[in-house]
Design a protein around this motif. Structure first.
Motif, short mmCIF file in Angstrom:
data_model
loop_
_atom_site.label_atom_id
_atom_site.label_comp_id
_atom_site.label_asym_id
_atom_site.label_seq_id
_atom_site.Cartn_x
_atom_site.Cartn_y
_atom_site.Cartn_z
N GLU A 560 0.85 -1.18 0.00
CA GLU A 560 0.00 0.00 0.00
C GLU A 560 0.89 1.24 0.00
O GLU A 560 1.99 1.22 0.54
N ARG A 561 0.41 2.30 -0.62
CA ARG A 561 1.16 3.54 -0.71
C ARG A 561 0.76 4.47 0.43
O ARG A 561 -0.43 4.68 0.67
N MET A 562 1.75 5.08 1.08
CA MET A 562 1.44 5.87 2.27
C MET A 562 0.68 7.14 1.95
O MET A 562 -0.01 7.69 2.81
N TRP A 563 0.77 7.64 0.69
CA TRP A 563 0.08 8.88 0.35
C TRP A 563 -1.36 8.66 -0.12
O TRP A 563 -2.05 9.60 -0.50
N GLU A 564 -1.83 7.42 -0.07
CA GLU A 564 -3.17 7.13 -0.56
C GLU A 564 -4.26 7.64 0.37
O GLU A 564 -5.41 7.79 -0.03
N SER A 565 -3.92 7.89 1.63
CA SER A 565 -4.88 8.46 2.57
C SER A 565 -4.12 9.06 3.75
O SER A 565 -2.96 8.71 4.00
N ASP A 566 -4.79 9.96 4.48
CA ASP A 566 -4.17 10.54 5.66
C ASP A 566 -3.86 9.48 6.70
O ASP A 566 -2.85 9.55 7.41
N ASP A 567 -4.72 8.48 6.80
CA ASP A 567 -4.51 7.41 7.77
C ASP A 567 -3.23 6.63 7.47
O ASP A 567 -2.55 6.16 8.39
N MET A 568 -2.91 6.50 6.18
CA MET A 568 -1.73 5.73 5.82
C MET A 568 -0.45 6.41 6.29
O MET A 568 0.50 5.75 6.71
N TRP A 569 -0.41 7.74 6.20
CA TRP A 569 0.77 8.45 6.68
C TRP A 569 1.01 8.13 8.15
O TRP A 569 2.14 7.83 8.57
N MET A 570 -0.04 8.20 8.93
CA MET A 570 0.10 7.92 10.36
C MET A 570 0.42 6.45 10.61
O MET A 570 1.20 6.12 11.52
N ASN A 571 -0.12 5.56 9.79
CA ASN A 571 0.17 4.13 9.96
C ASN A 571 1.65 3.85 9.72
O ASN A 571 2.28 3.10 10.47
N TYR A 572 2.22 4.46 8.67
CA TYR A 572 3.65 4.30 8.41
C TYR A 572 4.48 4.83 9.57
O TYR A 572 5.49 4.23 9.96
N LEU A 573 4.06 5.98 10.11
CA LEU A 573 4.80 6.55 11.23
C LEU A 573 4.71 5.67 12.47
O LEU A 573 5.71 5.45 13.17
N LYS A 574 3.54 5.11 12.71
CA LYS A 574 3.36 4.26 13.90
C LYS A 574 4.05 2.90 13.76
O LYS A 574 4.14 2.17 14.74
N ARG A 575 4.52 2.56 12.55
CA ARG A 575 5.33 1.35 12.37
C ARG A 575 6.81 1.71 12.30
O ARG A 575 7.60 0.95 11.75
N SER A 576 7.16 2.86 12.89
CA SER A 576 8.53 3.35 12.88
C SER A 576 9.09 3.45 14.29
O SER A 576 8.43 4.00 15.18
N PRO A 577 10.29 2.94 14.53
CA PRO A 577 10.88 3.01 15.88
C PRO A 577 10.98 4.44 16.43
O PRO A 577 10.84 4.63 17.65
N VAL A 578 11.21 5.45 15.58
CA VAL A 578 11.32 6.82 16.11
C VAL A 578 10.05 7.26 16.82
O VAL A 578 10.09 8.10 17.72
N TYR A 579 8.91 6.70 16.42
CA TYR A 579 7.63 7.08 17.02
C TYR A 579 7.57 6.64 18.49
O TYR A 579 6.86 7.26 19.29
#
Length: 674
Positions: A560-579
């Protein structure tokens, strides 16, 4: 006929004296590949010999050796430089290979007679030869070389690097090596050519080509074409998609076997697909195979020979091109077979490691009930080494969907029932897996850590290869989700078994394993006492914008592409250790190749900076390796890495003291020979 290789490793040998150290590992010599002659009388094999890390920060040298099966002896044939592309030259009693000598324009084609002698140059091109394949007449070759890149017209004494532009394509050519003045003929295909295979009668060439020379297209966009040898025109196109690793002709020239992905979303090139040599859409055979095909060779009209990984084991066998009559000739539970070659009469040469030694050369004769014979014995110092016992472990994931397998190396002289510190080593990919062979290298602590009193755990979490299509696809669209939960479940299993000390669990890994190491030190920080992250991911938002494989990341990982929805941006961030850095309490050593294009060094810098600013009391260190990319390839930087890794675990994991003083910035490298 099926042979089961017995577990040859014996623990606590009475005369053992040597404990494995990074210095030992820096000297490891290993067999890297083999080819057996059609008559089965000779085996040409390559040996990787490391540089001395105390003398130069250089890569290993690959030597050519030849083993005479009838005489039972091996001889070095080319040791003055590195070789590649070792093949037996058809209709000639010689071995050919690529090497670079003084006066060459990069790599040229050489040969050595099988009865020995000096290497003779057969053909040199105006640029380095990347790969080649022999016509059955032993005179013609098809080869690849980079096209000439444009040079700058700037009057400045300086040339800027324009990112991803002016990259030369890999082009394919045909030439006759017996004619010294023969001008090679260009095969005029668009893009970059990678694989090449002559048809059995020599009238056609099957090639794979990608539209550009980018890494992403190499992984995801190679297409197979059939070329007429005389006209060099395309006579057939194969509608394959996704990853591809091999093209093999049927003996009658009517079909092609591809070792490739099942579809565009398959993370590996580990399936067998069959297609007409006239073109069309390939069909997969053995769809339900819960393993991975590592290498294939069409050895008879109705027989494809293969090497396969099956969970932590490996096997050599045969299968019909319609997927029926599958037969295992050799099943290896305690040998990790890495390559094989089969003679016309059925004899096989193969390379394999075991828990007791790195990769060596083996031979299996065509005799009924024959046993594999180990032909080489490099690293004789290992015979006096004291090693930790290694075994396969199995446990059930918390969601009950899969049983997970992996390997556990116990500390040297381990006493049953004793709880010990455990280093968890997470493989990259995630499309990779560990087999039950030698599991120690500069970045895998293995027997080095076992000598210090650690147990070392290698889990094959969901998404790993060697378990079939469904298992490989199971981690897609769930970055750092159930796949990394599987790793923690393995740690819990070791605690339940009375092996692991729950307060002294460490983690390390490279690439996707580095991602896991960062995840365990942030999201799961309460479970891990120390972490060593190597070329790992810390921010999936910036990772997508800085990697050289953005399409591969989408097609076989995120889906899935992270820019396909606002929720995807946050989902990618929440699957990131920096978060999750606010959870961080795990001392972490971060190391990265300064020239890495796969996982940009900024990924390590981001995590380092977040921890330094947001959690200043958590021990953290960032180490760059100049000149290294996605993993260290040079002797000195590898030795430096190993000593830093082990000292970090000794400081924070062995003691269990997160407040221990930060080790000195310099690497604890002993003098040579100490």
């Amino acid at each position: 006929m099926t042979l089961i290789l017995s577990f040859l490793f014996i623990h606590s040998i009475s005369f053992a004296q040597t404990e494995i150290t990074p210095q030992h590992i820096s000297k490891v010599t290993a067999v890297t590949g083999s080819a057996i002659s059609d008559d089965g009388n000779h085996i040409a094999y390559t040996v990787s010999v490391p540089s001395d890390p105390y003398l130069e920060n250089a890569g290993s040298q690959t030597e050519l050796h030849v083993y005479s099966v009838s005489e039972g002896i091996s001889k070095p044939y080319y040791t003055s430089g590195s070789v590649s592309g070792v093949q037996f030259r058809p209709e000639n009693n010689s071995v050919s290979f690529l090497a670079s000598q003084s006066g060459d324009n990069g790599r040229a084609l050489y040969e050595v007679p099988l009865d020995g002698g000096e290497a003779v140059k057969l053909f040199g091109f105006e640029r380095s030869i990347l790969s080649y394949s022999w016509h059955n007449d032993g005179n013609h070759i098809v080869f690849t070389a980079f096209d000439a890149a444009e040079s700058s017209d700037s009057p400045l004494p300086y040339t800027a690097d324009v990112y991803e532009e002016n990259r030369p394509n890999r082009k394919a050519y045909i030439t006759n090596v017996m004619h010294s003045n023969h001008t090679p003929h260009l095969i005029d295909l668009e893009g970059s050519v990678y694989m090449m295979a002559w048809s059995p009668e020599g009238s056609r060439i099957a090639v794979s080509a990608a539209p550009t020379p980018t890494v992403d297209d190499f992984y995801m966009a190679q297409q197979v074409f059939v070329i007429d040898y005389r006209t060099r025109e395309v006579v057939a196109e194969v509608n394959n998609e996704g990853k591809i690793g091999q093209i093999v002709w049927s003996p009658d020239g009517t079909q092609l076997a591809l070792r490739a992905g099942m579809d565009i979303h398959d993370p590996i090139d580990g399936r067998i697909l069959i297609v007409s040599a006239e073109g069309g859409t390939p069909r997969i055979i053995d769809r339900g195979f819960e393993g991975k095909y590592e290498h294939i060779d069409w050895t008879d009209t109705n027989e494809i020979s293969f090497l396969a990984s099956i969970s932590t084991s490996t096997a050599i066998g045969t299968i019909r091109p319609d997927g029926r009559s599958k037969n295992y000739v050799l099943e290896a539970d305690a040998h990790a077979i890495t390559s094989f070659s089969k003679a016309t009469g059925g004899a096989v040469s193969f390379t394999a490691s075991t828990p007791a030694h790195p990769t060596e050369l083996f031979h299996l004769s065509a005799r009924r009930n024959a046993e594999p014979e180990r032909l080489t014995h490099h690293n004789p110092w290992l015979e006096e080494a004291e090693l930790g016992r290694q075994e396969v472990v199995r446990y059930t994931a918390r969601d009950g969907e899969f049983d997970i397998e992996g390997m556990l190396i116990y500390p040297v002289n381990y006493s049953e029932g004793t709880r010990v510190p455990v280093i968890t080593v997470v493989h990259g990919g995630p499309e990779a897996h560990y087999s039950n062979g030698w599991l120690t290298s500069y970045s895998m602590p293995g027997q080095m850590a076992a000598a210090k009193g650690y147990a070392v755990f290698y889990p094959n979490y969901r998404g790993s290869t060697g378990r079939g299509v469904d298992f490989a696809y199971s981690s897609q669209s769930d970055l750092a989700g159930k796949e990394f939960d599987d790793v923690v479940d393995g740690v819990d299993y070791l605690i339940e078994q009375g092996v692991a000390d729950r307060d002294r669990i460490g983690v390390t890994g490279g690439s996707y394993g580095g991602y896991a190491s960062a995840w365990m030190s942030t999201y799961y920080s309460d479970r891990f006492a120390a972490s060593v992250m190597f070329v790992g991911i810390s921010n999936n938002l910036s990772k997508w914008g800085t990697s050289d494989i953005p399409d591969e990341l989408f097609l076989v990982h995120s889906r899935e592409r992270m820019w396909e929805s606002d929720d995807m941006w946050m989902n990618y961030l929440k699957r990131s250790p920096v978060y999750y850095v606010d959870r961080s309490q795990t001392p972490i050593l971060i190391m990265h190749g300064a020239e890495d294009t796969r996982v940009h060094p900024a990924q390590s810098l981001e995590l380092y900076r977040h921890i330094k600013v947001r959690k200043p009391d958590v021990p953290v260190r960032l180490v760059w390796y100049p000149g290294e990319g996605h993993g260290n390839t040079r002797a000195s930087s590898r030795l430096d890495y190993a000593y830093r890794m082990l000292r970090w675990f000794d400081t924070y994991l062995m003691t269990g003291d997160a407040d221990a003083e930060l080790p000195h910035w310099d690497a604890p490298i002993p003098e040579a020979g100490e």
